[in-house]
Write a protein that holds these residues in place. Structure first.
Motif, PDB file in Angstrom:
ATOM      1  N   SER A   1       0.845  -1.210   0.000  1.00  0.00           N
ATOM      2  CA  SER A   1       0.000   0.000   0.000  1.00  0.00           C
ATOM      3  C   SER A   1       0.873   1.250   0.000  1.00  0.00           C
ATOM      4  O   SER A   1       0.566   2.235  -0.682  1.00  0.00           O
ATOM      5  N   ALA A   2       1.956   1.210   0.787  1.00  0.00           N
ATOM      6  CA  ALA A   2       2.868   2.371   0.814  1.00  0.00           C
ATOM      7  C   ALA A   2       3.461   2.606  -0.572  1.00  0.00           C
ATOM      8  O   ALA A   2       3.552   3.749  -1.037  1.00  0.00           O
ATOM      9  N   LYS A   3       3.827   1.530  -1.254  1.00  0.00           N
ATOM     10  CA  LYS A   3       4.403   1.670  -2.599  1.00  0.00           C
ATOM     11  C   LYS A   3       3.358   2.216  -3.581  1.00  0.00           C
ATOM     12  O   LYS A   3       3.658   3.074  -4.414  1.00  0.00           O
ATOM     13  N   LEU A   4       2.108   1.729  -3.444  1.00  0.00           N
ATOM     14  CA  LEU A   4       1.053   2.213  -4.351  1.00  0.00           C
ATOM     15  C   LEU A   4       0.845   3.713  -4.181  1.00  0.00           C
ATOM     16  O   LEU A   4       0.611   4.435  -5.141  1.00  0.00           O
ATOM     17  N   LEU A   5       0.931   4.172  -2.925  1.00  0.00           N
ATOM     18  CA  LEU A   5       0.668   5.587  -2.649  1.00  0.00           C
ATOM     19  C   LEU A   5       1.905   6.464  -2.865  1.00  0.00           C
ATOM     20  O   LEU A   5       1.796   7.681  -2.912  1.00  0.00           O
ATOM     21  N   SER A   6       3.069   5.854  -2.962  1.00  0.00           N
ATOM     22  CA  SER A   6       4.317   6.607  -3.193  1.00  0.00           C
ATOM     23  C   SER A   6       5.106   5.911  -4.288  1.00  0.00           C
ATOM     24  O   SER A   6       6.194   5.385  -4.041  1.00  0.00           O
ATOM     25  N   PRO A   7       4.574   5.888  -5.511  1.00  0.00           N
ATOM     26  CA  PRO A   7       5.203   5.078  -6.564  1.00  0.00           C
ATOM     27  C   PRO A   7       6.637   5.483  -6.877  1.00  0.00           C
ATOM     28  O   PRO A   7       7.434   4.657  -7.311  1.00  0.00           O
ATOM     29  N   GLY A   8       6.980   6.728  -6.624  1.00  0.00           N
ATOM     30  CA  GLY A   8       8.340   7.192  -6.958  1.00  0.00           C
ATOM     31  C   GLY A   8       9.362   6.830  -5.891  1.00  0.00           C
ATOM     32  O   GLY A   8      10.556   7.064  -6.073  1.00  0.00           O
ATOM     33  N   LYS A   9       8.914   6.289  -4.778  1.00  0.00           N
ATOM     34  CA  LYS A   9       9.848   6.008  -3.688  1.00  0.00           C
ATOM     35  C   LYS A   9      10.235   4.541  -3.630  1.00  0.00           C
ATOM     36  O   LYS A   9       9.525   3.688  -4.157  1.00  0.00           O
ATOM     37  N   THR A  10      11.338   4.288  -2.961  1.00  0.00           N
ATOM     38  CA  THR A  10      11.737   2.903  -2.737  1.00  0.00           C
ATOM     39  C   THR A  10      11.100   2.463  -1.421  1.00  0.00           C
ATOM     40  O   THR A  10      11.207   3.161  -0.408  1.00  0.00           O
ATOM     41  N   VAL A  11      10.404   1.323  -1.469  1.00  0.00           N
ATOM     42  CA  VAL A  11       9.774   0.798  -0.252  1.00  0.00           C
ATOM     43  C   VAL A  11      10.362  -0.580   0.016  1.00  0.00           C
ATOM     44  O   VAL A  11      10.415  -1.413  -0.894  1.00  0.00           O
ATOM     45  N   ILE A  12      10.831  -0.804   1.244  1.00  0.00           N
ATOM     46  CA  ILE A  12      11.320  -2.148   1.572  1.00  0.00           C
ATOM     47  C   ILE A  12      10.595  -2.716   2.790  1.00  0.00           C
ATOM     48  O   ILE A  12      10.218  -2.002   3.707  1.00  0.00           O
ATOM     49  N   LEU A  13      10.398  -4.037   2.701  1.00  0.00           N
ATOM     50  CA  LEU A  13       9.809  -4.810   3.801  1.00  0.00           C
ATOM     51  C   LEU A  13      10.962  -5.676   4.322  1.00  0.00           C
ATOM     52  O   LEU A  13      11.461  -6.527   3.599  1.00  0.00           O
ATOM     53  N   PRO A  14      11.420  -5.439   5.571  1.00  0.00           N
ATOM     54  CA  PRO A  14      12.655  -6.097   6.028  1.00  0.00           C
ATOM     55  C   PRO A  14      12.657  -7.629   5.985  1.00  0.00           C
ATOM     56  O   PRO A  14      13.724  -8.228   5.873  1.00  0.00           O
ATOM     57  N   VAL A  15      11.492  -8.278   6.083  1.00  0.00           N
ATOM     58  CA  VAL A  15      11.457  -9.747   5.947  1.00  0.00           C
ATOM     59  C   VAL A  15      10.457 -10.087   4.843  1.00  0.00           C
ATOM     60  O   VAL A  15       9.258  -9.813   4.976  1.00  0.00           O
ATOM     61  N   GLU A  16      10.964 -10.670   3.770  1.00  0.00           N
ATOM     62  CA  GLU A  16      10.127 -10.886   2.592  1.00  0.00           C
ATOM     63  C   GLU A  16       8.875 -11.727   2.880  1.00  0.00           C
ATOM     64  O   GLU A  16       7.809 -11.462   2.354  1.00  0.00           O
ATOM     65  N   GLY A  17       9.011 -12.739   3.737  1.00  0.00           N
ATOM     66  CA  GLY A  17       7.860 -13.633   3.968  1.00  0.00           C
ATOM     67  C   GLY A  17       6.864 -13.140   5.000  1.00  0.00           C
ATOM     68  O   GLY A  17       5.969 -13.898   5.383  1.00  0.00           O
ATOM     69  N   ALA A  18       6.975 -11.903   5.468  1.00  0.00           N
ATOM     70  CA  ALA A  18       6.000 -11.406   6.451  1.00  0.00           C
ATOM     71  C   ALA A  18       4.718 -11.058   5.693  1.00  0.00           C
ATOM     72  O   ALA A  18       4.652 -10.068   4.963  1.00  0.00           O
TER      73      ALA A  18
ATOM     74  N   ARG B   1       1.900 -14.256  14.157  1.00  0.00           N
ATOM     75  CA  ARG B   1       3.286 -14.677  13.899  1.00  0.00           C
ATOM     76  C   ARG B   1       3.952 -13.829  12.821  1.00  0.00           C
ATOM     77  O   ARG B   1       5.137 -13.538  12.893  1.00  0.00           O
ATOM     78  N   ASP B   2       3.181 -13.466  11.807  1.00  0.00           N
ATOM     79  CA  ASP B   2       3.791 -12.700  10.712  1.00  0.00           C
ATOM     80  C   ASP B   2       4.196 -11.300  11.153  1.00  0.00           C
ATOM     81  O   ASP B   2       5.204 -10.761  10.689  1.00  0.00           O
ATOM     82  N   MET B   3       3.419 -10.727  12.059  1.00  0.00           N
ATOM     83  CA  MET B   3       3.756  -9.394  12.562  1.00  0.00           C
ATOM     84  C   MET B   3       4.988  -9.430  13.468  1.00  0.00           C
ATOM     85  O   MET B   3       5.560  -8.401  13.786  1.00  0.00           O
ATOM     86  N   LYS B   4       5.380 -10.628  13.890  1.00  0.00           N
ATOM     87  CA  LYS B   4       6.523 -10.748  14.810  1.00  0.00           C
ATOM     88  C   LYS B   4       7.796 -11.182  14.085  1.00  0.00           C
ATOM     89  O   LYS B   4       8.790 -11.509  14.730  1.00  0.00           O
ATOM     90  N   LYS B   5       7.760 -11.216  12.750  1.00  0.00           N
ATOM     91  CA  LYS B   5       8.923 -11.754  12.026  1.00  0.00           C
ATOM     92  C   LYS B   5      10.106 -10.790  11.975  1.00  0.00           C
ATOM     93  O   LYS B   5      11.247 -11.211  11.856  1.00  0.00           O
ATOM     94  N   ILE B   6       9.830  -9.483  12.029  1.00  0.00           N
ATOM     95  CA  ILE B   6      10.920  -8.513  11.827  1.00  0.00           C
ATOM     96  C   ILE B   6      11.598  -8.186  13.158  1.00  0.00           C
ATOM     97  O   ILE B   6      10.929  -7.796  14.123  1.00  0.00           O
ATOM     98  N   THR B   7      12.926  -8.353  13.187  1.00  0.00           N
ATOM     99  CA  THR B   7      13.708  -7.983  14.374  1.00  0.00           C
ATOM    100  C   THR B   7      14.617  -6.803  14.001  1.00  0.00           C
ATOM    101  O   THR B   7      14.757  -6.462  12.811  1.00  0.00           O
TER     102      THR B   7
END
Ligand code: 13P
Ligand code: SF4
Length: 314
Positions: free
Chosen positions: A68-85, A262-268
């Motif tokens: 959603s962040a990427k959709l709303l900010s298409p010009g920006k780089t968006v990263i999700l620290p753990v791909e499988g979350a 569990r998925d919300m707890k994946k990123i450390t």
């Protein structure tokens, strides 16, 4: 210097050099909420994502939030620290499910909870969050509403908007659905003086006992404005972090001990540092799909005018 202090110092250095902003949902681990620049619910974070000046958004949450962040900010780089979350509920509804409901109910508006895949958003008329679903649905002229994917939020909205006819998809959030009426009765017995605050993703048998129903930010606001001292919390346990930080004088008890996503707890913190170093996992959405999905998110932002509720942590 402890290992944790080292991680934080490195994250801060990279954040500055890359002009990054770190966003965190309230369900993230306390160490993530503490490092984040902004902590919020899905609604506040979507609004923020569309207005931040930073080149890089590091989204600590699950995939639909980073998308959603990427959709709303298409010009920006968006990263999700753990791909499988990833959100199991969002993954329950596919584009073909939505298309077949559309074919069956051609006069209905499709409202997708923001906890949905980008494919589903692209087939929706408008998105909503748990904090604005009622306002979004009331704003629509259609009598029939196809609501995907959450049957918890869907039945809650249907109970408050009886003038519309709801066609509900049967998706659910596993931790919220697991909370039962028995949990409520046992918790009430143990803490009879407590106010019960629940998220609308919970089932009707839990919601009917609630003193307050709202999104995570709305639950936090409720506690801040209440004279009560003791609360039963009917949502994911990550919310205890802001609640106990802000109100050390108040008492909070989880409705059940198993209220954990569990998925919300994946990123450390270690994942966060690694993602800033490697720029992984970057969110990419094909522009053909993004241009359709973006419309449903932008419509939601247009019909909702509440100020974003976030905690500025640093
Ligand atoms: P919000 O309160 O942000 O809507 O949280 C719901 C949720 O489950 C996020 O995954
Ligand atoms: Fe999905 Fe529920 Fe986890 Fe939120 S708490 S990410 S809705 S599974």
């Amino acid at each position: 210097m402890t290992y944790h202090d080292y991680l934080i110092a490195e994250i801060q250095k990279l954040k500055q050099s890359k002009n990054a902003v770190i966003l965190s949902h309230y369900y993230q681990l306390p160490e993530i909420q503490e490092i984040a620049d902004h902590v919020g619910d899905s609604f506040a974070l979507s609004k923020l994502a569309s207005s931040l000046p930073n080149d890089l958004i590091v989204f600590c949450g699950v995939d639909f939030m980073a998308e959603s962040a990427k959709l709303l900010s298409p010009g920006k780089t968006v990263i999700l620290p753990v791909e499988g979350a990833s959100c199991p509920m969002a993954n329950m509804a596919s584009a073909s499910h939505v298309q077949s409901l559309r074919d069956q109910y051609p006069d209905a508006a499709v409202v997708s909870y923001v906890n949905s895949t980008t494919d589903v958003k692209a087939l929706s008329d408008i998105c909503c969050t748990s904090g604005n679903a009622i306002r979004v649905i009331r704003s629509l002229p259609n009598k029939q509403i196809i609501f995907v994917p959450d049957s918890g939020l869907g039945t809650y909205a249907a109970s408050l908007i009886p003038e519309k006819e709801f066609i509900l998809f049967n998706g659910f959030c596993p931790p919220h659905k697991d909370a039962s009426e028995t949990d409520v009765l046992l918790a009430r017995e143990a803490h009879p003086e407590a106010k019960l605050l629940v998220h609308p993703e919970c089932g009707q048998e839990v919601r009917k006992h609630a003193d307050f129903i709202g999104s995570t930010a709305q639950i936090i606001n409720y506690v801040a404005n209440s004279n009560h001292r003791c609360f039963l919390i009917g949502t994911e346990e990550g919310i205890l972090h802001p609640l106990t930080q802000k109100h050390p004088e108040k008492e909070f008890h989880m409705l059940t001990r198993h209220f954990i996503c569990r998925d919300m707890k994946k990123i450390t913190a270690a994942h966060l540092l690694r993602s800033l170093q490697t720029m992984e996992a970057e969110v990419h959405i094909h522009e053909d799909l993004a241009s359709k999905a973006r419309i449903s998110l932008q419509r939601m932002l247009e019909v909702t005018c509440l100020p974003a509720t976030t905690t500025l942590c640093q």
